[in-house]
Design a protein around this motif. Structure first.
Motif, PDB file in Angstrom:
ATOM      1  N   MET A 145      54.560  69.755  51.121  1.00  0.00           N
ATOM      2  CA  MET A 145      53.755  68.513  51.125  1.00  0.00           C
ATOM      3  C   MET A 145      52.899  68.466  50.717  1.00  0.00           C
ATOM      4  SD  MET A 145      54.043  66.641  54.693  1.00  0.00           S
ATOM      5  CE  MET A 145      55.828  66.083  54.974  1.00  0.00           C
ATOM      6  N   VAL A 146      52.794  66.497  49.744  1.00  0.00           N
ATOM      7  CA  VAL A 146      51.353  66.710  49.272  1.00  0.00           C
ATOM      8  C   VAL A 146      50.709  65.891  50.154  1.00  0.00           C
ATOM      9  CG1 VAL A 146      50.477  65.217  47.430  1.00  0.00           C
ATOM     10  CG2 VAL A 146      52.217  66.290  46.570  1.00  0.00           C
ATOM     11  N   ASP A 147      49.343  66.413  50.587  1.00  0.00           N
ATOM     12  CA  ASP A 147      48.631  65.513  51.229  1.00  0.00           C
ATOM     13  C   ASP A 147      47.977  64.544  50.374  1.00  0.00           C
ATOM     14  OD1 ASP A 147      46.526  65.198  53.018  1.00  0.00           O
ATOM     15  OD2 ASP A 147      44.723  66.367  52.589  1.00  0.00           O
ATOM     16  N   SER A 148      48.538  63.530  51.515  1.00  0.00           N
ATOM     17  CA  SER A 148      48.344  61.493  51.082  1.00  0.00           C
ATOM     18  C   SER A 148      46.653  61.535  50.690  1.00  0.00           C
ATOM     19  CB  SER A 148      48.728  61.345  51.740  1.00  0.00           C
ATOM     20  OG  SER A 148      48.103  60.451  52.824  1.00  0.00           O
ATOM     21  N   SER A 149      45.543  62.558  51.497  1.00  0.00           N
ATOM     22  CA  SER A 149      44.552  62.483  51.092  1.00  0.00           C
ATOM     23  C   SER A 149      43.605  63.059  49.879  1.00  0.00           C
ATOM     24  CB  SER A 149      43.796  63.176  52.483  1.00  0.00           C
ATOM     25  OG  SER A 149      43.885  64.652  52.230  1.00  0.00           O
ATOM     26  N   GLN A 150      45.014  63.514  49.421  1.00  0.00           N
ATOM     27  CA  GLN A 150      44.066  64.523  48.139  1.00  0.00           C
ATOM     28  C   GLN A 150      44.407  63.290  47.099  1.00  0.00           C
ATOM     29  OE1 GLN A 150      41.740  66.426  48.334  1.00  0.00           O
ATOM     30  NE2 GLN A 150      41.875  66.410  50.191  1.00  0.00           N
ATOM     31  N   LEU A 151      45.378  62.515  46.893  1.00  0.00           N
ATOM     32  CA  LEU A 151      45.812  62.062  45.768  1.00  0.00           C
ATOM     33  C   LEU A 151      44.433  61.078  45.441  1.00  0.00           C
ATOM     34  CD1 LEU A 151      49.492  61.150  47.540  1.00  0.00           C
ATOM     35  CD2 LEU A 151      48.628  62.636  45.475  1.00  0.00           C
ATOM     36  N   PRO A 152      44.976  60.112  44.630  1.00  0.00           N
ATOM     37  CA  PRO A 152      43.550  58.886  43.768  1.00  0.00           C
ATOM     38  C   PRO A 152      43.893  58.089  44.599  1.00  0.00           C
ATOM     39  CG  PRO A 152      45.303  60.670  42.099  1.00  0.00           C
ATOM     40  CD  PRO A 152      45.541  61.223  43.134  1.00  0.00           C
ATOM     41  N   LYS A 153      42.610  57.512  44.322  1.00  0.00           N
ATOM     42  CA  LYS A 153      42.827  55.957  45.325  1.00  0.00           C
ATOM     43  C   LYS A 153      42.489  55.173  44.387  1.00  0.00           C
ATOM     44  CE  LYS A 153      41.292  57.956  49.362  1.00  0.00           C
ATOM     45  NZ  LYS A 153      41.402  59.033  50.381  1.00  0.00           N
ATOM     46  N   LEU A 154      42.943  53.772  44.632  1.00  0.00           N
ATOM     47  CA  LEU A 154      43.646  53.427  44.015  1.00  0.00           C
ATOM     48  C   LEU A 154      42.100  52.069  44.296  1.00  0.00           C
ATOM     49  CD1 LEU A 154      47.222  52.011  44.020  1.00  0.00           C
ATOM     50  CD2 LEU A 154      45.651  53.110  42.413  1.00  0.00           C
ATOM     51  N   PRO A 155      41.697  51.203  43.157  1.00  0.00           N
ATOM     52  CA  PRO A 155      40.889  49.641  43.774  1.00  0.00           C
ATOM     53  C   PRO A 155      41.083  48.355  44.191  1.00  0.00           C
ATOM     54  CG  PRO A 155      41.459  49.945  40.893  1.00  0.00           C
ATOM     55  CD  PRO A 155      42.137  51.570  41.983  1.00  0.00           C
ATOM     56  N   ILE A 156      41.330  48.934  45.869  1.00  0.00           N
ATOM     57  CA  ILE A 156      41.769  48.555  46.317  1.00  0.00           C
ATOM     58  C   ILE A 156      41.321  48.364  47.984  1.00  0.00           C
ATOM     59  CG2 ILE A 156      43.461  49.772  47.319  1.00  0.00           C
ATOM     60  CD1 ILE A 156      45.276  47.001  47.792  1.00  0.00           C
ATOM     61  N   THR A 157      40.762  47.012  48.477  1.00  0.00           N
ATOM     62  CA  THR A 157      40.431  47.274  49.677  1.00  0.00           C
ATOM     63  C   THR A 157      40.803  46.621  50.839  1.00  0.00           C
ATOM     64  OG1 THR A 157      37.643  46.388  49.282  1.00  0.00           O
ATOM     65  CG2 THR A 157      38.210  45.775  51.709  1.00  0.00           C
ATOM     66  N   LEU A 158      41.298  47.882  52.204  1.00  0.00           N
ATOM     67  CA  LEU A 158      41.733  47.160  53.212  1.00  0.00           C
ATOM     68  C   LEU A 158      40.683  46.522  54.146  1.00  0.00           C
ATOM     69  CD1 LEU A 158      44.083  47.681  55.467  1.00  0.00           C
ATOM     70  CD2 LEU A 158      43.043  49.802  56.088  1.00  0.00           C
ATOM     71  N   LEU A 159      41.136  46.099  54.542  1.00  0.00           N
ATOM     72  CA  LEU A 159      39.795  44.898  54.846  1.00  0.00           C
ATOM     73  C   LEU A 159      40.292  44.353  56.756  1.00  0.00           C
ATOM     74  CD1 LEU A 159      37.979  43.205  54.985  1.00  0.00           C
ATOM     75  CD2 LEU A 159      39.087  41.059  53.585  1.00  0.00           C
ATOM     76  N   ILE A 160      39.928  44.829  57.997  1.00  0.00           N
ATOM     77  CA  ILE A 160      40.860  44.346  59.044  1.00  0.00           C
ATOM     78  C   ILE A 160      39.636  43.434  59.721  1.00  0.00           C
ATOM     79  CG2 ILE A 160      41.679  45.472  61.024  1.00  0.00           C
ATOM     80  CD1 ILE A 160      42.102  47.367  60.316  1.00  0.00           C
ATOM     81  N   ILE A 161      39.935  42.157  60.253  1.00  0.00           N
ATOM     82  CA  ILE A 161      39.595  41.505  61.089  1.00  0.00           C
ATOM     83  C   ILE A 161      39.148  42.199  62.204  1.00  0.00           C
ATOM     84  CG2 ILE A 161      38.771  39.916  59.713  1.00  0.00           C
ATOM     85  CD1 ILE A 161      40.561  38.189  61.529  1.00  0.00           C
ATOM     86  N   ALA A 162      38.210  42.435  63.254  1.00  0.00           N
ATOM     87  CA  ALA A 162      38.766  43.227  64.321  1.00  0.00           C
ATOM     88  C   ALA A 162      37.058  42.773  66.100  1.00  0.00           C
ATOM     89  CB  ALA A 162      38.789  44.561  63.987  1.00  0.00           C
ATOM     90  N   ARG A 163      37.962  42.577  66.885  1.00  0.00           N
ATOM     91  CA  ARG A 163      36.532  42.462  68.849  1.00  0.00           C
ATOM     92  C   ARG A 163      37.345  43.501  69.012  1.00  0.00           C
ATOM     93  NH1 ARG A 163      33.280  38.400  71.495  1.00  0.00           N
ATOM     94  NH2 ARG A 163      33.004  39.812  72.582  1.00  0.00           N
ATOM     95  N   ASN A 164      37.214  44.022  70.004  1.00  0.00           N
ATOM     96  CA  ASN A 164      37.418  45.493  71.153  1.00  0.00           C
ATOM     97  C   ASN A 164      38.965  46.036  70.813  1.00  0.00           C
ATOM     98  OD1 ASN A 164      35.542  44.991  72.652  1.00  0.00           O
ATOM     99  ND2 ASN A 164      35.861  43.425  73.526  1.00  0.00           N
TER     100      ASN A 164
END
Length: 277
Positions: free
Chosen positions: A1-20
């Motif tokens: 199984m391929v470790d997904s953390s080792q695959l190339p990153k894509l130029p995109i931002t995951l954005l989350i607004i949060a509190r608690n």
């Protein structure tokens, strides 16, 4: 199984607004391993959300609460990449959608598309809803190029406005909706407060006589027309909750107009629960 953390990153931002959101946000962040940047806009968490976010690879920026639409537009400007995937802390990509995005994003980001529409599958009371339409394959704008899309400037029930084509992706992302009814009721109080304040800003007329009909219509629409009854008692509960919210926000708006002092009193109470309006 391929470790997904080792695959190339894509130029995109995951954005989350949060509190608690310390109990949920790690799952959300880990579900998007291909994002070159993970960014959390925190509005004053006191439960360690910031530390959890950083441990899961996110950059954290503090911003005092502006309302959902303005907060998301502020957040878009803080991203390092033009392409943005916006998720809430209680949401996560399914493995199928993560794979689909990894395959389709390179071509999508080279196109003139403004973004893409994603489908959301909601879990309610510990299990996925099967029939209730708003919780089964709900279509939502969550992937966008920040130069071709903008969030509506409203305090609550914000949505993306696209300036260009938006294809729809096949696989859903997952929403773990309100861990308990207590959480749901607190959220309902906050959302009603925000909606009433938007109406107040616009000078919306008060039509209290419509409230009983609004409640009845909302329940019938959700329970029968949107097929909630096929989800058993969970369908009844979600329909009743939606109808109550539809009526309550009108009653709260009436109170704001009739007794302006109630605005600050309610804001102070909600603030005590970490739910700033």
């Amino acid at each position: 199984m391929v470790d997904s953390s080792q695959l190339p990153k894509l130029p995109i931002t995951l954005l989350i607004i949060a509190r608690n959101e310390a109990s949920a946000i790690g799952r959300c962040l880990d579900s998007v391993p291909f994002a070159a940047e993970k960014l959390v806009i925190d509005s004053g968490s006191t439960d360690g959300t910031q530390d959890v976010s950083q441990r899961h690879g996110a950059r954290v920026v503090y911003q005092e609460w502006l309302g959902f639409g303005p907060q998301r537009n502020f957040a878009s400007l803080q991203a390092s990449h033009d392409w943005i995937l916006a998720l809430d802390a209680d949401e996560a990509l399914s493995p199928e959608l993560a794979n689909e995005l990894r395959e389709r994003l390179p071509q999508l980001m080279q196109s003139s598309n403004a973004g893409a529409i994603l489908r959301r599958q909601t879990w309610y009371m510990g299990a996925p809803m099967r029939w209730y339409r708003p919780m089964v394959g709900e279509r939502m704008g969550r992937l966008y190029h920040r130069g071709r899309a903008r969030w509506t400037d409203v305090r609550v029930h914000e949505s993306l406005r696209f300036d260009g084509p938006t294809p729809t992706l096949k696989h859903p992302f997952i929403h773990l909706n309100n861990p308990t009814l207590v959480h749901k009721q607190l959220k309902t109080l906050r959302y009603a407060e925000l909606k009433a304040r938007d109406w107040l800003d616009r000078g919306k007329p008060v039509h209290m006589w419509m409230t009983p009909f609004v409640y009845l219509t909302a329940f019938i629409k959700d329970y029968f027309l949107r097929l909630a009854f096929l989800d058993g008692w969970r369908g009844f509960i979600v329909s009743q909750t939606a109808a109550t919210y539809a009526a309550y926000k009108r009653m709260r708006y009436y109170e704001m107009r009739r007794n302006p002092e109630s605005r600050d009193m309610a804001a102070d109470l909600l603030h005590g629960y970490g739910l700033d309006p």
